[in-house]
Design an enzyme around this catalytic site. Structure first.
Site, PDB file in Angstrom:
ATOM      1  N   GLU A  92      -1.986  10.950   9.828  1.00  0.00           N
ATOM      2  CA  GLU A  92      -2.479  12.210   9.244  1.00  0.00           C
ATOM      3  C   GLU A  92      -3.915  12.570   9.659  1.00  0.00           C
ATOM      4  O   GLU A  92      -4.748  12.899   8.812  1.00  0.00           O
ATOM      5  CB  GLU A  92      -2.327  12.159   7.711  1.00  0.00           C
ATOM      6  N   GLU A 150       9.478   9.412   7.321  1.00  0.00           N
ATOM      7  CA  GLU A 150       9.358   9.403   5.853  1.00  0.00           C
ATOM      8  C   GLU A 150      10.297  10.451   5.261  1.00  0.00           C
ATOM      9  O   GLU A 150       9.873  11.345   4.531  1.00  0.00           O
ATOM     10  CB  GLU A 150       7.897   9.684   5.444  1.00  0.00           C
TER      11      GLU A 150
HETATM   12  O1  9MR Z   1       4.798   6.689  -1.181  1.00  0.00           O
HETATM   13  C1  9MR Z   1       3.428   6.414  -1.239  1.00  0.00           C
HETATM   14  C2  9MR Z   1       2.942   6.397  -2.672  1.00  0.00           C
HETATM   15  O2  9MR Z   1       3.513   5.308  -3.373  1.00  0.00           O
HETATM   16  C3  9MR Z   1       1.424   6.345  -2.736  1.00  0.00           C
HETATM   17  O3  9MR Z   1       0.999   6.447  -4.081  1.00  0.00           O
HETATM   18  C4  9MR Z   1       0.866   7.484  -1.904  1.00  0.00           C
HETATM   19  C5  9MR Z   1      -0.661   7.503  -1.903  1.00  0.00           C
HETATM   20  O4  9MR Z   1      -1.094   8.686  -1.310  1.00  0.00           O
HETATM   21  O5  9MR Z   1       1.311   7.339  -0.558  1.00  0.00           O
HETATM   22  C6  9MR Z   1       2.693   7.482  -0.450  1.00  0.00           C
HETATM   23  O6  9MR Z   1       3.106   7.419   0.895  1.00  0.00           O
HETATM   24  C7  9MR Z   1       2.551   8.366   1.789  1.00  0.00           C
HETATM   25  C8  9MR Z   1       2.560   7.753   3.160  1.00  0.00           C
HETATM   26  O7  9MR Z   1       1.908   6.510   3.146  1.00  0.00           O
HETATM   27  C9  9MR Z   1       1.928   8.671   4.188  1.00  0.00           C
HETATM   28  N1  9MR Z   1       2.564   9.956   4.171  1.00  0.00           N
HETATM   29  C10 9MR Z   1       2.675  10.607   2.883  1.00  0.00           C
HETATM   30  C11 9MR Z   1       3.364   9.662   1.896  1.00  0.00           C
HETATM   31  C12 9MR Z   1       3.596  10.361   0.571  1.00  0.00           C
HETATM   32  O8  9MR Z   1       2.369  10.669  -0.025  1.00  0.00           O
END
Ligand code: 9MR
Length: 349
Positions: A156, A262
């Site tokens: 990102e 994802e």
């Molecule tokens: O699924 C993840 C969640 O449990 C966390 O709290 C969150 C923190 O921002 O991150 C989520 O995963 C992210 C991923 O690592 C990167 N892309 C976006 C995902 C959804 O926020």
């Protein structure tokens, strides 16, 4: 006509004509999603469930052949102090994948979120930030050398207008942090595949084109980058399937391996409450899951890295808590029962 023959013909007719177009009665215990396709299907796992919930583990290993850590390898978990790495959670997940013959996809080395406080507050100069980046990446990649097949090296780094995010890494190292991150990861494990990972690449062509152009130029300049992860946090209304196709095609046309990294398809993007998913929405969700899998399958074999679900069941999806709403974005319900989307994939792939 003899009774047996009559039943045989009736049975045949029913197989063809009476088969419900959408069912949720296919039993995951008798099916395996990973066997329906000729590419890897992965799932992001919750380290609080894997290792503690047998039904969760059983579904993970029976349906999927690639595993991503949803949180366990993020800096706040794995690198809690400058001189301290905590391998406990990540080791457990990597071991699980190995014991079950699954590919492991490392997520994520460099991101602006889920940073430990010591990085947020790090007061070093440019050289000290570079050294921090190098130590962070090389220590982690080196530990799992030969065991983690691929890494999301940078996550990102772009914003919606196609420019680079003004993240903590950018502020201290400028754009060079992206190139450095890939180089350090490659030095630590030359055999690991290295990915750039981002969201809204299908929804936003401006961002997608900027990302692809930037990465193509880096690759031309010799930076070791193998693929692009398109996250695909989408919903049943948006974006159009044609935009999902376009995204996959453009990534592959540029010669990058493609990871739908994802995947989840939300049902309730516009409101808070949805105590039960509606039948029609579940069908729409099933159709879209199938469309994503089919479009992915049409890409060149050598570039198909795989599709990874961002979570196993609706009960452990990030969406409800993150957006504070009820939603049902995944293939299994909160009781690990198959939803129409899972059955559609099993029956139509
Ligand atoms: O699924 C993840 C969640 O449990 C966390 O709290 C969150 C923190 O921002 O991150 C989520 O995963 C992210 C991923 O690592 C990167 N892309 C976006 C995902 C959804 O926020």
């Amino acid at each position: 006509m003899r009774k047996g023959a009559f039943h045989f013909i009736l049975g045949l007719f029913c197989c063809v004509a009476c088969k419900p177009e959408y069912s949720n009665h296919c039993n995951p215990k008798e099916n395996a999603l990973k066997e329906r396709v000729n590419f890897k299907v992965g799932v992001a796992v919750d380290h609080d469930l894997l290792g503690f919930d047998l039904a969760y583990e059983e579904l993970v290993q029976s349906q999927f052949n690639s595993l991503s850590p949803e949180n366990a390898m993020k800096a706040s978990y794995i690198h809690p102090a400058s001189d301290q790495f905590d391998w406990y959670l990540a080791d457990r997940l990597v071991n699980f994948a190995e014991n079950h013959g699954m590919r492991f996809h490392g997520h994520t080395l460099i991101w602006h979120q889920q940073l430990p406080e010591w990085i947020e507050n790090f007061a070093g100069d440019r050289e000290q930030w570079r050294a921090l980046l190098e130590q962070h990446i090389k220590t982690i990649v080196n530990r799992y050398k030969g065991r983690v097949a691929a890494w999301d090296v940078v996550n990102e780094a772009f914003v919606e207008d196609g420019s680079l995010r003004n993240s903590i890494w950018y502020q201290h190292l400028g754009a060079s942090y992206i190139r450095l991150a890939f180089e350090y990861a490659h030095e630590a494990d030359p055999d690991a595949l290295l990915f750039y990972n981002d969201y809204n690449l299908a929804q936003n062509p401006l961002k997608r084109k900027a990302v692809i152009r930037y990465l193509e130029e880096m690759k031309l300049a010799g930076v070791p980058i193998d693929g692009i992860g398109c996250q695909f946090h989408i919903n049943i209304h948006f974006p159009e399937v044609s935009d999902l196709n376009k995204c996959m095609e453009e990534v592959c046309q540029a010669g990058f391996k493609l990871h739908i990294s994802e995947l989840d398809i939300a049902l309730n993007p516009f409101s808070r409450s949805m105590p039960q998913p509606k039948e029609a929405d579940l069908k729409r969700q099933a159709d879209r899951y199938l469309a994503v899998f089919k479009a992915f399958d049409r890409q060149p074999n050598l570039l198909k890295y795989g599709i990874t679900m961002w979570g196993l069941s609706d009960a452990d999806s990030w969406i409800p808590s993150y957006f504070n709403r009820e939603d049902y974005p995944l293939l299994f319900d909160g009781n690990y029962q198959a939803k129409a989307a899972y059955c559609k994939l099993i029956e139509s792939l």
